[in-house]
Design a protein around this motif. Structure first.
Motif, PDB file in Angstrom:
ATOM      1  N   GLN A  14      40.807  44.059  35.013  1.00  0.00           N
ATOM      2  CA  GLN A  14      40.724  43.774  33.581  1.00  0.00           C
ATOM      3  C   GLN A  14      39.321  43.947  33.021  1.00  0.00           C
ATOM      4  N   MET A  15      38.402  44.483  33.801  1.00  0.00           N
ATOM      5  CA  MET A  15      37.038  44.692  33.314  1.00  0.00           C
ATOM      6  C   MET A  15      37.005  45.733  32.203  1.00  0.00           C
ATOM      7  N   GLU A  16      36.048  45.573  31.305  1.00  0.00           N
ATOM      8  CA  GLU A  16      35.842  46.521  30.225  1.00  0.00           C
ATOM      9  C   GLU A  16      34.482  47.192  30.383  1.00  0.00           C
ATOM     10  N   LYS A  17      34.158  48.079  29.483  1.00  0.00           N
ATOM     11  CA  LYS A  17      32.889  48.806  29.555  1.00  0.00           C
ATOM     12  C   LYS A  17      31.712  47.850  29.405  1.00  0.00           C
ATOM     13  N   SER A  18      30.529  48.347  29.809  1.00  0.00           N
ATOM     14  CA  SER A  18      29.354  47.473  29.867  1.00  0.00           C
ATOM     15  C   SER A  18      28.903  46.989  28.497  1.00  0.00           C
ATOM     16  N   ASP A  19      29.227  47.717  27.431  1.00  0.00           N
ATOM     17  CA  ASP A  19      28.810  47.302  26.091  1.00  0.00           C
ATOM     18  C   ASP A  19      29.870  46.473  25.375  1.00  0.00           C
ATOM     19  N   ARG A  20      30.871  46.003  26.109  1.00  0.00           N
ATOM     20  CA  ARG A  20      31.924  45.177  25.514  1.00  0.00           C
ATOM     21  C   ARG A  20      31.980  43.829  26.224  1.00  0.00           C
ATOM     22  N   ASP A  21      33.092  43.140  26.081  1.00  0.00           N
ATOM     23  CA  ASP A  21      33.214  41.806  26.649  1.00  0.00           C
ATOM     24  C   ASP A  21      33.056  41.869  28.169  1.00  0.00           C
ATOM     25  N   TYR A  22      32.154  41.032  28.703  1.00  0.00           N
ATOM     26  CA  TYR A  22      31.875  41.049  30.135  1.00  0.00           C
ATOM     27  C   TYR A  22      32.442  39.832  30.865  1.00  0.00           C
ATOM     28  N   THR A  23      33.390  39.135  30.246  1.00  0.00           N
ATOM     29  CA  THR A  23      33.937  37.922  30.861  1.00  0.00           C
ATOM     30  C   THR A  23      34.606  38.227  32.193  1.00  0.00           C
ATOM     31  N   HIS A  24      35.472  39.231  32.218  1.00  0.00           N
ATOM     32  CA  HIS A  24      36.179  39.550  33.457  1.00  0.00           C
ATOM     33  C   HIS A  24      35.219  40.104  34.514  1.00  0.00           C
ATOM     34  N   ALA A  25      34.194  40.841  34.098  1.00  0.00           N
ATOM     35  CA  ALA A  25      33.219  41.353  35.065  1.00  0.00           C
ATOM     36  C   ALA A  25      32.449  40.209  35.720  1.00  0.00           C
ATOM     37  N   LYS A  26      32.067  39.231  34.932  1.00  0.00           N
ATOM     38  CA  LYS A  26      31.334  38.085  35.491  1.00  0.00           C
ATOM     39  C   LYS A  26      32.222  37.270  36.411  1.00  0.00           C
ATOM     40  N   ARG A  27      33.483  37.071  36.041  1.00  0.00           N
ATOM     41  CA  ARG A  27      34.399  36.331  36.906  1.00  0.00           C
ATOM     42  C   ARG A  27      34.707  37.106  38.175  1.00  0.00           C
ATOM     43  N   ALA A  28      34.807  38.439  38.071  1.00  0.00           N
ATOM     44  CA  ALA A  28      35.033  39.249  39.272  1.00  0.00           C
ATOM     45  C   ALA A  28      33.850  39.137  40.231  1.00  0.00           C
ATOM     46  N   GLU A  29      32.634  39.113  39.700  1.00  0.00           N
ATOM     47  CA  GLU A  29      31.458  38.941  40.561  1.00  0.00           C
ATOM     48  C   GLU A  29      31.508  37.613  41.298  1.00  0.00           C
ATOM     49  N   ASP A  30      31.874  36.546  40.609  1.00  0.00           N
ATOM     50  CA  ASP A  30      31.957  35.228  41.256  1.00  0.00           C
ATOM     51  C   ASP A  30      33.049  35.194  42.325  1.00  0.00           C
ATOM     52  N   GLU A  31      34.192  35.816  42.059  1.00  0.00           N
ATOM     53  CA  GLU A  31      35.298  35.770  43.020  1.00  0.00           C
ATOM     54  C   GLU A  31      34.993  36.606  44.265  1.00  0.00           C
ATOM     55  N   TYR A  32      34.370  37.757  44.093  1.00  0.00           N
ATOM     56  CA  TYR A  32      34.005  38.557  45.263  1.00  0.00           C
ATOM     57  C   TYR A  32      32.935  37.855  46.098  1.00  0.00           C
ATOM     58  N   ARG A  33      32.033  37.174  45.436  1.00  0.00           N
ATOM     59  CA  ARG A  33      31.036  36.396  46.185  1.00  0.00           C
ATOM     60  C   ARG A  33      31.703  35.277  46.979  1.00  0.00           C
ATOM     61  N   ASN A  34      32.685  34.618  46.384  1.00  0.00           N
ATOM     62  CA  ASN A  34      33.404  33.570  47.115  1.00  0.00           C
ATOM     63  C   ASN A  34      34.122  34.134  48.329  1.00  0.00           C
ATOM     64  N   LEU A  35      34.703  35.312  48.194  1.00  0.00           N
ATOM     65  CA  LEU A  35      35.365  35.938  49.329  1.00  0.00           C
ATOM     66  C   LEU A  35      34.386  36.216  50.466  1.00  0.00           C
ATOM     67  N   ILE A  36      33.224  36.757  50.144  1.00  0.00           N
ATOM     68  CA  ILE A  36      32.255  37.130  51.177  1.00  0.00           C
ATOM     69  C   ILE A  36      31.685  35.898  51.874  1.00  0.00           C
ATOM     70  N   MET A  37      31.441  34.844  51.109  1.00  0.00           N
ATOM     71  CA  MET A  37      30.795  33.668  51.692  1.00  0.00           C
ATOM     72  C   MET A  37      31.785  32.704  52.344  1.00  0.00           C
ATOM     73  N   GLN A  38      33.039  32.659  51.875  1.00  0.00           N
ATOM     74  CA  GLN A  38      34.007  31.718  52.429  1.00  0.00           C
ATOM     75  C   GLN A  38      34.778  32.278  53.620  1.00  0.00           C
ATOM     76  N   TYR A  39      34.932  33.600  53.690  1.00  0.00           N
ATOM     77  CA  TYR A  39      35.735  34.200  54.767  1.00  0.00           C
ATOM     78  C   TYR A  39      34.930  35.289  55.484  1.00  0.00           C
ATOM     79  N   PRO A  40      33.813  34.916  56.116  1.00  0.00           N
ATOM     80  CA  PRO A  40      33.020  35.946  56.811  1.00  0.00           C
ATOM     81  C   PRO A  40      33.676  36.442  58.097  1.00  0.00           C
ATOM     82  N   ASP A  41      34.723  35.741  58.590  1.00  0.00           N
ATOM     83  CA  ASP A  41      35.373  36.138  59.842  1.00  0.00           C
ATOM     84  C   ASP A  41      36.410  37.238  59.650  1.00  0.00           C
ATOM     85  N   ASN A  42      36.594  37.721  58.440  1.00  0.00           N
ATOM     86  CA  ASN A  42      37.537  38.802  58.177  1.00  0.00           C
ATOM     87  C   ASN A  42      36.735  40.035  57.756  1.00  0.00           C
ATOM     88  N   PRO A  43      36.247  40.831  58.714  1.00  0.00           N
ATOM     89  CA  PRO A  43      35.314  41.916  58.354  1.00  0.00           C
ATOM     90  C   PRO A  43      35.941  42.985  57.475  1.00  0.00           C
TER      91      PRO A  43
END
Length: 500
Positions: free
Chosen positions: A129-158
């Motif tokens: 649901q991300m949009e272009k960089s000059d538009r609403d960045y809500t979904h981009a910011k939430r996607a960044e947080d969710e991918y970070r949670n995946l990397i830090m919470q589940y490091p045993d799944n390479p």
């Protein structure tokens, strides 16, 4: 006889069909084994319905399984399949419902291997649901947080972590491009502190941005713009001080601080991004500012080369689709390197301007908050009794520092005119031998030209036998041939930058 035979044949056929239906087993797609359990039959029917895009039927069957058989071994897979049905159906409302189902799965089954899969799908929902960089960045910011949670919470799944890092680099490319656009907006409107805050936060947070060299070059241009503003300010006079003036000492200090900051931004281009296109421009600006020009190491050149080769060039079809496509074009995102998982401290516009002023006055930059000093006095006395209406009037105490209210009392501290001259009175003195005088024409013409800037980080001759340097391979400086051979085709960036 024939009627009896036909009846017996019909009964035998019906019995054979009944036995065949009874002995038919449902194949378990997970364990590849046969099962006649009713909860397994319901699960298989739901999977078949999802395969044929009958998502409503699949969800009703799965809910029947969850409610009827709460102790079934298929409960976890059934709850995950409910989220998959919403995810496969698509649409904004369906994706929101799918995200909620995946979060419930992580809450009830946090230790299952499928929990990492659920977290990845939550991040992918925001990614889609991300949009272009000059538009609403809500979904981009939430996607960044969710991918970070995946990397830090589940490091045993390479496998899933690698996919999450790849997507995170693409998301950070979009967020960095947004910050770069805002920084350019403030720069072209001469709001230098605001532009510096945006660009400095950008290069600190997203070092793998495809236009990081452009951001650093624009950061140096902001500092040079401030230098031009300081030089254009009027100088304070002794008796006629115009508003906004500054003394020569203060102006020189501020120009020195801003020149140092600008050279730091240009030097970072050369040492961190030596393969990118702004490297030559950074050297020219350092020479114009009479600052030393650093030389990158071979490790920095190799690292930047790998990052640039991992990027993909946008073809004609991508550029045409970007006109009608809602999502951003992430072809320039790097696919090598580690994404930023923790945000550094952001730089504020007021803080950047205040740091320059503090450094110009000789104070260290950083947080300078107000502090309260507690003055410790004596021990407080006991509480006095409450006043009574029949109590006598209190007697006023004499104030030893009060001035006597009499006409005849004289103030011992009152100044009186004296006939003797004041020994502290300033008198004109002899001319100061250190006073600056205008130089003669011969002195002006005899000054030698300023020496060229000194080249730093050059390889010094080592004292070891054989002429080998003692530095390790990671700190070995790169030659001009190594840098020029790694240059890429100039990409589209800033068309024209004002140079002061």
């Amino acid at each position: 006889m024939s009627r009896r035979f036909s009846l017996i044949a019909a009964l035998a056929m019906l019995l054979a069909l009944t036995v065949g239906c009874t002995n038919k087993k449902s194949v378990n797609p997970l364990a590849n084994v046969g099962s006649k359990q009713p909860d397994k039959v319901l699960f298989d029917k739901a999977m078949d319905a999802m395969k044929h895009n009958r998502f409503d039927v699949a969800r009703m069957t799965l809910q029947t399984l969850i409610i009827t058989y709460p102790d079934s071994e298929f409960i976890a897979r059934a709850k995950l399949a409910v989220g998959d049905s919403w995810y496969a159906e698509g649409g904004t409302a369906s994706l929101e419902q799918a995200e909620q189902e995946y979060r419930d799965f992580e809450t009830f089954f946090p230790n299952m291997p499928e929990a990492a899969e659920a977290q990845l799908k939550i991040a992918n929902i925001q990614y889609q649901q991300m949009e272009k960089s000059d538009r609403d960045y809500t979904h981009a910011k939430r996607a960044e947080d969710e991918y970070r949670n995946l990397i830090m919470q589940y490091p045993d799944n390479p496998k899933l972590v690698a996919e999450g890092k790849k997507r995170l680099l693409e998301v950070q490319e979009v967020l960095a491009d947004r910050e770069f656009g805002i920084g350019k907006f403030y720069y072209y409107r001469l709001s230098y502190p605001a532009s510096i805050a945006r660009l400095q936060s950008l290069v600190d947070k997203y070092p793998l941005y495809s236009k990081a060299d452009e951001a650093l070059f624009l950061l140096g241009q902001n500092y040079e713009g401030q230098i031009a503003q300081v030089r254009s300010r009027p100088t304070c006079q002794a008796f006629n001080t115009p508003p906004g003036c500054a003394g020569e000492t203060a102006k020189a200090s501020m120009i020195g601080v801003l020149t140092k900051d600008a050279s730091a931004a240009y030097s970072q281009i050369i040492t961190r991004y030596p393969v990118m296109v702004r490297e030559d421009d950074a050297k020219k600006r350092l020479a114009a500012l009479h600052q030393p020009i650093p030389r990158p190491t071979k490790a920095a050149v190799a690292q930047n080369r790998v990052e640039e080769e991992s990027r993909r060039e946008s073809d004609t079809f991508d550029r045409l689709m970007s006109v009608v496509k809602k999502g951003p074009d992430m072809a320039a995102a790097a696919h090598k390197g580690e994404p930023t998982l923790v945000d550094p401290t952001p730089v504020s516009a007021s803080g950047a301007a205040a740091d320059v002023m503090r450094q110009a006055m000789g104070q260290p930059a950083g947080d300078h908050g107000l502090s309260a000093e507690i003055v410790k006095g004596g021990t407080p006395g006991a509480n006095e009794p409450a006043p009574r209406s029949d109590a006598p009037a209190p007697v006023a105490k004499a104030d030893p520092f009060a001035r006597a209210n009499t006409a005849t009392a004289a103030d011992p501290n009152e100044l009186k005119p004296t006939a003797a001259p004041d020994p502290n009175e300033l008198k004109p003195s002899a001319p100061d031998p250190n006073e600056l005088k205008p130089a003669t024409q011969n002195a002006l013409t005899s000054d030698a030209a300023a020496p060229p800037p000194v080249q730093v980080n050059e390889i010094q001759s080592a004292a070891t036998p054989g002429g080998e340097t003692a530095a390790s391979s990671s700190s070995t400086l790169a030659s001009d041939k190594d840098i020029s051979s790694s240059k890429k085709k100039k990409k589209k960036g800033l068309k024209k930058i004002l140079v002061f």
